[in-house]
Every structure is written in C-alpha cells, then in structure tokens.
Design an enzyme around this catalytic site. Structure first.
Site, PDB file in Angstrom:
ATOM      1  N   TYR A 245      27.695   2.445  -1.673  1.00  0.00           N
ATOM      2  CA  TYR A 245      28.204   3.731  -2.318  1.00  0.00           C
ATOM      3  C   TYR A 245      28.703   4.928  -1.542  1.00  0.00           C
ATOM      4  CZ  TYR A 245      24.274   1.857  -5.346  1.00  0.00           C
ATOM      5  OH  TYR A 245      23.360   1.218  -6.128  1.00  0.00           O
TER       6      TYR A 245
ATOM      7  N   ASP B 294      17.923   7.038  -4.665  1.00  0.00           N
ATOM      8  CA  ASP B 294      18.291   5.729  -4.336  1.00  0.00           C
ATOM      9  C   ASP B 294      19.851   5.593  -3.980  1.00  0.00           C
ATOM     10  OD1 ASP B 294      18.255   2.638  -4.504  1.00  0.00           O
ATOM     11  OD2 ASP B 294      19.821   3.149  -6.044  1.00  0.00           O
TER      12      ASP B 294
ATOM     13  N   MET C  16       5.226   5.061  -4.143  1.00  0.00           N
ATOM     14  CA  MET C  16       6.509   5.497  -4.141  1.00  0.00           C
ATOM     15  C   MET C  16       6.448   6.299  -5.890  1.00  0.00           C
ATOM     16  SD  MET C  16       8.849   2.157  -4.982  1.00  0.00           S
ATOM     17  CE  MET C  16      10.117   3.079  -5.910  1.00  0.00           C
ATOM     18  N   PRO C  17       7.532   7.441  -6.084  1.00  0.00           N
ATOM     19  CA  PRO C  17       7.635   8.053  -7.223  1.00  0.00           C
ATOM     20  C   PRO C  17       8.030   6.968  -8.449  1.00  0.00           C
ATOM     21  CG  PRO C  17       8.359   9.392  -5.748  1.00  0.00           C
ATOM     22  CD  PRO C  17       8.095   8.156  -5.070  1.00  0.00           C
TER      23      PRO C  17
ATOM     24  N   LYS D 291      20.521   0.492   0.865  1.00  0.00           N
ATOM     25  CA  LYS D 291      20.564  -0.932   0.737  1.00  0.00           C
ATOM     26  C   LYS D 291      21.523  -1.471   1.694  1.00  0.00           C
ATOM     27  CE  LYS D 291      20.080  -0.326  -4.432  1.00  0.00           C
ATOM     28  NZ  LYS D 291      20.738   0.986  -4.155  1.00  0.00           N
TER      29      LYS D 291
ATOM     30  N   HIS E 154      20.992  -5.854  -0.890  1.00  0.00           N
ATOM     31  CA  HIS E 154      21.817  -5.480  -2.138  1.00  0.00           C
ATOM     32  C   HIS E 154      22.110  -6.506  -3.011  1.00  0.00           C
ATOM     33  CE1 HIS E 154      24.588  -1.803  -3.563  1.00  0.00           C
ATOM     34  NE2 HIS E 154      24.141  -2.593  -4.643  1.00  0.00           N
TER      35      HIS E 154
ATOM     36  N   GLY F 166       0.854  -1.285  -0.033  1.00  0.00           N
ATOM     37  CA  GLY F 166      -0.090   0.051  -0.207  1.00  0.00           C
ATOM     38  C   GLY F 166       0.735   1.179   0.071  1.00  0.00           C
TER      39      GLY F 166
ATOM     40  N   GLY G 175      13.309   8.194 -10.182  1.00  0.00           N
ATOM     41  CA  GLY G 175      14.261   8.749  -8.953  1.00  0.00           C
ATOM     42  C   GLY G 175      15.474   9.039  -9.595  1.00  0.00           C
ATOM     43  N   LEU G 176      16.232   9.358  -8.383  1.00  0.00           N
ATOM     44  CA  LEU G 176      17.787   9.690  -8.936  1.00  0.00           C
ATOM     45  C   LEU G 176      18.666   8.314  -8.407  1.00  0.00           C
ATOM     46  CD1 LEU G 176      20.044  11.383 -10.469  1.00  0.00           C
ATOM     47  CD2 LEU G 176      20.341  12.310  -7.890  1.00  0.00           C
ATOM     48  N   GLY G 177      19.513   7.801  -9.009  1.00  0.00           N
ATOM     49  CA  GLY G 177      20.554   6.975  -8.580  1.00  0.00           C
ATOM     50  C   GLY G 177      21.929   7.455  -8.551  1.00  0.00           C
TER      51      GLY G 177
END
Length: 298
Positions: free
Chosen positions: A52, A47, A16-17, A77, A110, A13, A20-22
């Site tokens: 990262y 994200d 989310m858009p 992640k 991940h 439910g 997105g930008l990674g």
C-alpha cells in the site's frame, strides 16, 4: 455506543479489535488524516501493507495522536516480491523501519503465490521465527483458499491466526468460513461493503452493487442506518473481523456506529442469499510475481 469495539481472541490467545480501519488505496497524503479520524472515533486497529506504500503515514498518525502504542493493534502484510525466508526477513525489517515500532501485532502473507509455493512457505517460516522472538504477536495469511492453507499447515508449525479475504454480501465465501472455524482461524474481510465491486466500474445498476441493492436498502431504512452499516453489522454477527476503508472522517465515524442495533436471523439469511459466488478482486490462484511484478523498494 461511541468508542465501543468488541475484541476477538485469536488462536494463540492474542486479542484484537473486531473492527479496524483499512488503508488500501489511501494515498500517503490522505492516510494520516484517515487514521487520526479513526482513532478519534474509537478504532483501535489499523490494517496496512507494504504494497500500500503508506506504512510510514500510519505510523505518523499513531504517533501524533497520543494514544499509547500498546492500545492500538497494528497489522501489515508482506508482499510477494519478498517471499522466501531471507526475503521475508528483509521485508519485515523494511516495514518495521517505516512503521518505527518495536513490535507488530499481526503480520500477514499478502497472497498465496501458488506457482511459487516453496517461497511462500519460506516466508511463513520467517514469520514463525519472528513471532517466536517476540517481534510479532500473531501471524496469518491473506487471500488463501482452504487448499492453500492446508498445504501451508503441512509444511509449517503455526496455524495461521487470521486469513484476510475478499468477503461481502455478493461474495460470502461460506465454505471458506466453515474451514476457518474448523481450524480456529479468524476470518477477516477486506472490502466488507463491496467496494471492490465499484473500483473498476461506474455504470452498475442498483441490484449489481451491494451498497445499493434493494434488500440491503430496505434494511437500512428499517433500522435508520446506512447500507454500509447494515453490511458491516452483518459481518460482525457472523463473527467476521472487518476493516472498512475510507478517507472521509464522516464515513469513518459512520462505519464505526454499528453497535446499537442487531439484525435478526432471518435478515442475516436474506443478506446471505445475495451471494453470487463471483469475486470482484484478483483470483488468488494467479497471485504471484508474474501477475504482480512490482517490487517493494527499500
């Protein structure tokens, strides 16, 4: 249609858009500017990942931008070095300390780490508990195959809301998408414009890179769009969430300008036909601590 971004409802439910930008391969120095440029352009999903090493910079950009936290969908992640129940609890707390938020919108494992799948299951059970406590709004996985997901679902209680995987016109993953639809799992594409095809080579012929392939170039010319915009639109029309990465403000804006045209069914099929069946990224069957030995430091 600047600022427009359709939403997708997940299987629990939560909405989310779609875009997105990674920030994979974005240096800490570049991440703050990239996230600020994305938010200014209308993006409302970011994200990142522990691996990262730029979660803190994502947080900085969000805080300095002035948009309410509740209006931005943040996902990160858990790295394989923190798999196991206790390890995941610790890894989550580390990420939340770097992010500095009270809650997380989406938390993903991940990699599947099939050689140590009992640790994978333990980590997912920790994510289930964190979601039950309200600290995470939705949980999911990344780079899992249907077999990995079936195995996970057999040993846990919550069906993943999202599976984030390599997906682009040269690697369409149709059987995986069909599996996701059957189980109401959202497909989210990393490397949606085939960047993974370029990371380790610079001598590709035009037909060997989706960004320069003649079929996509022809559609770009027809619609007065860039090849990247054609590919991103293709994903959206297939119901796939996308997280294109860039640190260039102009490219970030370009990647979001994809809501004022639509590909025909025949054009979508022509892009589908570019599938090679060959992934550009690592094989998830060998994604464990032996293959990725680095550890996320506190």
């Amino acid at each position: 249609m600047q600022g427009y971004n359709p939403s997708i409802k997940l299987n629990n439910g939560v909405t989310m858009p779609a875009v997105g930008l990674g920030v994979y391969r974005s240096s800490p120095e570049d991440t703050v500017g990239a996230v600020k440029a994305a938010l200014a352009a209308g993006y409302r999903m970011i994200d990142t990942a522990a691996a990262y090493r730029n979660e803190a910079q994502v947080s900085q950009a969000v805080r300095e931008n002035g948009i309410a936290r509740s209006d931005i969908f943040i996902q990160t992640k858990l790295w394989v070095s923190d798999y196991s129940y206790d390890g995941a609890m610790h890894g989550f707390e580390r990420s939340m300390k770097k992010l500095g938020f009270d809650y997380l919108d989406l938390y993903l494992l991940h990699q599947p780490a099939p050689a140590e799948f009992e640790r994978t299951v333990g980590a997912y059970k920790a994510a289930e508990k964190l979601m039950a406590e309200g600290r995470i709004r939705a949980i999911g996985v990344s780079n899992f195959s249907p077999a990995h997901i079936e195995r996970l679902m057999a040993e846990t209680d919550v069906t993943p809301a999202v599976n984030q995987v390599e997906l682009h016109p040269f690697f369409t993953q149709k059987p995986l998408i069909d599996f996701h639809k059957k189980h109401d799992i959202l497909t989210q594409a990393w490397s949606p414009i085939g960047g993974v095809q370029r990371y380790w080579r610079e001598d590709a012929k035009p037909e060997e890179d989706p960004l320069t392939h003649p079929a996509i170039a022809a559609l770009a010319q027809k619609y007065s769009k860039s090849p990247a915009q054609i590919m991103l639109r293709w994903h959206l029309q297939l119901g796939i969430s996308i997280i294109p990465k860039s640190v260039s403000p102009a490219r970030i804006i370009e990647n979001f300008d994809i809501f004022d045209f639509a590909l025909t069914a025949e054009e979508i099929a022509s892009i589908d036909a570019l599938d090679t069946g060959k992934r550009g990224g690592p094989d998830p069957e060998h994604s464990d601590r032996k293959a990725f030995p680095f550890v996320i430091e506190d």
